[in-house]
Design a protein around this motif. Sequence first.
Motif, mmCIF file in Angstrom:
data_model
loop_
_atom_site.group_PDB
_atom_site.id
_atom_site.type_symbol
_atom_site.label_atom_id
_atom_site.label_comp_id
_atom_site.label_asym_id
_atom_site.label_seq_id
_atom_site.Cartn_x
_atom_site.Cartn_y
_atom_site.Cartn_z
ATOM 1 N N PRO A 71 10.015 -3.790 -1.496
ATOM 2 C CA PRO A 71 11.064 -2.952 -2.078
ATOM 3 C C PRO A 71 10.980 -1.509 -1.587
ATOM 4 C CG PRO A 71 9.335 -3.380 -3.686
ATOM 5 C CD PRO A 71 9.046 -4.254 -2.504
ATOM 6 N N SER A 72 12.124 -0.829 -1.618
ATOM 7 C CA SER A 72 12.165 0.572 -1.206
ATOM 8 C C SER A 72 11.485 1.453 -2.243
ATOM 9 C CB SER A 72 13.617 1.032 -1.028
ATOM 10 O OG SER A 72 14.261 0.283 -0.028
ATOM 11 N N MET A 73 10.920 2.557 -1.784
ATOM 12 C CA MET A 73 10.350 3.543 -2.689
ATOM 13 C C MET A 73 11.480 4.346 -3.328
ATOM 14 S SD MET A 73 7.172 4.931 -0.376
ATOM 15 C CE MET A 73 6.423 5.836 -1.736
ATOM 16 N N ALA A 74 11.267 4.823 -4.531
ATOM 17 C CA ALA A 74 12.277 5.631 -5.209
ATOM 18 C C ALA A 74 12.570 6.901 -4.421
ATOM 19 C CB ALA A 74 11.806 5.986 -6.610
ATOM 20 N N VAL A 75 11.513 7.500 -3.884
ATOM 21 C CA VAL A 75 11.633 8.703 -3.059
ATOM 22 C C VAL A 75 10.728 8.521 -1.841
ATOM 23 C CG1 VAL A 75 11.311 11.197 -2.933
ATOM 24 C CG2 VAL A 75 12.069 10.143 -5.080
ATOM 25 N N PRO A 76 11.253 8.627 -0.614
ATOM 26 C CA PRO A 76 10.407 8.485 0.562
ATOM 27 C C PRO A 76 9.276 9.510 0.557
ATOM 28 C CG PRO A 76 12.720 8.462 1.179
ATOM 29 C CD PRO A 76 12.669 8.863 -0.265
ATOM 30 N N GLU A 77 8.086 9.068 0.954
ATOM 31 C CA GLU A 77 6.931 9.962 0.962
ATOM 32 C C GLU A 77 6.787 10.625 2.324
ATOM 33 O OE1 GLU A 77 2.238 9.983 -0.390
ATOM 34 O OE2 GLU A 77 3.291 8.094 -0.111
ATOM 35 N N ARG A 78 6.493 11.920 2.329
ATOM 36 C CA ARG A 78 6.411 12.694 3.560
ATOM 37 C C ARG A 78 5.006 12.631 4.147
ATOM 38 N NH1 ARG A 78 9.436 17.053 5.814
ATOM 39 N NH2 ARG A 78 8.566 17.356 7.910
ATOM 40 N N PHE A 97 0.828 -1.203 0.000
ATOM 41 C CA PHE A 97 0.000 0.000 0.000
ATOM 42 C C PHE A 97 0.870 1.262 0.000
ATOM 43 C CE2 PHE A 97 -3.568 -2.583 2.086
ATOM 44 C CZ PHE A 97 -4.338 -2.606 0.927
ATOM 45 N N VAL A 98 1.945 1.251 0.783
ATOM 46 C CA VAL A 98 2.846 2.404 0.829
ATOM 47 C C VAL A 98 3.477 2.635 -0.536
ATOM 48 C CG1 VAL A 98 5.015 3.265 1.789
ATOM 49 C CG2 VAL A 98 3.309 2.241 3.306
ATOM 50 N N ALA A 99 4.020 1.574 -1.143
ATOM 51 C CA ALA A 99 4.699 1.697 -2.428
ATOM 52 C C ALA A 99 3.753 2.168 -3.533
ATOM 53 C CB ALA A 99 5.330 0.362 -2.817
ATOM 54 N N ALA A 100 2.473 1.801 -3.409
ATOM 55 C CA ALA A 100 1.490 2.202 -4.420
ATOM 56 C C ALA A 100 0.972 3.616 -4.199
ATOM 57 C CB ALA A 100 0.314 1.224 -4.417
ATOM 58 N N GLY A 101 1.338 4.231 -3.072
ATOM 59 C CA GLY A 101 0.917 5.598 -2.800
ATOM 60 C C GLY A 101 -0.535 5.745 -2.419
ATOM 61 N N VAL A 102 -1.137 4.695 -1.827
ATOM 62 C CA VAL A 102 -2.554 4.759 -1.485
ATOM 63 C C VAL A 102 -2.808 4.823 0.019
ATOM 64 C CG1 VAL A 102 -3.310 3.629 -3.605
ATOM 65 C CG2 VAL A 102 -2.780 2.232 -1.610
ATOM 66 N N LEU A 103 -1.744 4.844 0.813
ATOM 67 C CA LEU A 103 -1.921 4.963 2.266
ATOM 68 C C LEU A 103 -2.141 6.433 2.616
ATOM 69 C CD1 LEU A 103 -1.876 3.452 5.012
ATOM 70 C CD2 LEU A 103 0.517 4.154 5.201
ATOM 71 N N ASP A 104 -3.262 6.724 3.268
ATOM 72 C CA ASP A 104 -3.587 8.098 3.645
ATOM 73 C C ASP A 104 -3.132 8.452 5.054
ATOM 74 O OD1 ASP A 104 -5.194 8.911 1.260
ATOM 75 O OD2 ASP A 104 -6.444 7.227 1.920
ATOM 76 N N GLU A 105 -3.092 7.460 5.944
ATOM 77 C CA GLU A 105 -2.827 7.756 7.355
ATOM 78 C C GLU A 105 -2.174 6.558 8.027
ATOM 79 O OE1 GLU A 105 -5.710 8.299 11.198
ATOM 80 O OE2 GLU A 105 -6.127 9.599 9.478
#
Length: 254
Positions: free
Chosen positions: A227-234, A198-206
């Motif tokens: 796998p690691s994300m290309a850029v960590p999400e803030r 979910f994190v890697a797909a960018g769908v986690l809101d909270e």
Amino acid sequence: MRRLFPVTDQTDETAVREWGLGELADAYAYPSGEGPWLRANMVSTLDGAAQHDGRSQPISSATDMRIFGTLRGIADAVVVGAETVRQEGYRPPRAREAFAERRAAAGQAVAPAIAIVTASLDLDFTLPLFAEPLVPTLVVTGAAAPADRVAAAQKAGAVVVTAGEGAGAEPQRVVRALAERGLTRLLTEGGPRLLGQFVAAGVLDELCLTVSPMVAAGGAQRIAGGPSMAVPERFELASLLEEAGFLFTRYRRT
């Protein structure tokens, strides 16, 4: 328990007390809006272990479990990976009087549905999760999932939701498929592999993360794998509660 952020009069040491379930439900209320909201609830030790001996209970606390119950009590569906269902011995959520009026007012079922994300459908369909749920259990998988296991799930009374073209479900489509069924207040309890997807797909809101004042060492998983994300999400801090050294954090996507 006391609130450390946002700053209020409850940051005063004299305000430390046990919060009622209604207060916790207000503190963790889902944001208003039409779209789905995916929230994760996890616990981690100070040195990053998400479990001990394969389970999260040893690093948890009574208050952590009250928050766990509250988050379930206000969710439409609990999204979880099959391995976590097996390891943690998942049972069907029960209807709780403390949340009955709130759920009815929101048009929710009497209890949240469990939505199991699985490619193989390697599940014991005789378990109470399938045989005795108040709300039918959902099995979320891909279009190419094993046909015999899909049939077994349906025979057991589970609702099979297709959310991918291959054998497994695709994270973005999981959220969309559940929302199409009216399940927009989503809570995932892991495991780490599913949360990582979910994190890697960018769908986690909270992310609701309990930081346990323990150290465990060893090779236990982190709260999110893969796998690691290309850029960590803030993410930004939305609230912070504390009790007995446990920190109950809530972060939202910026």
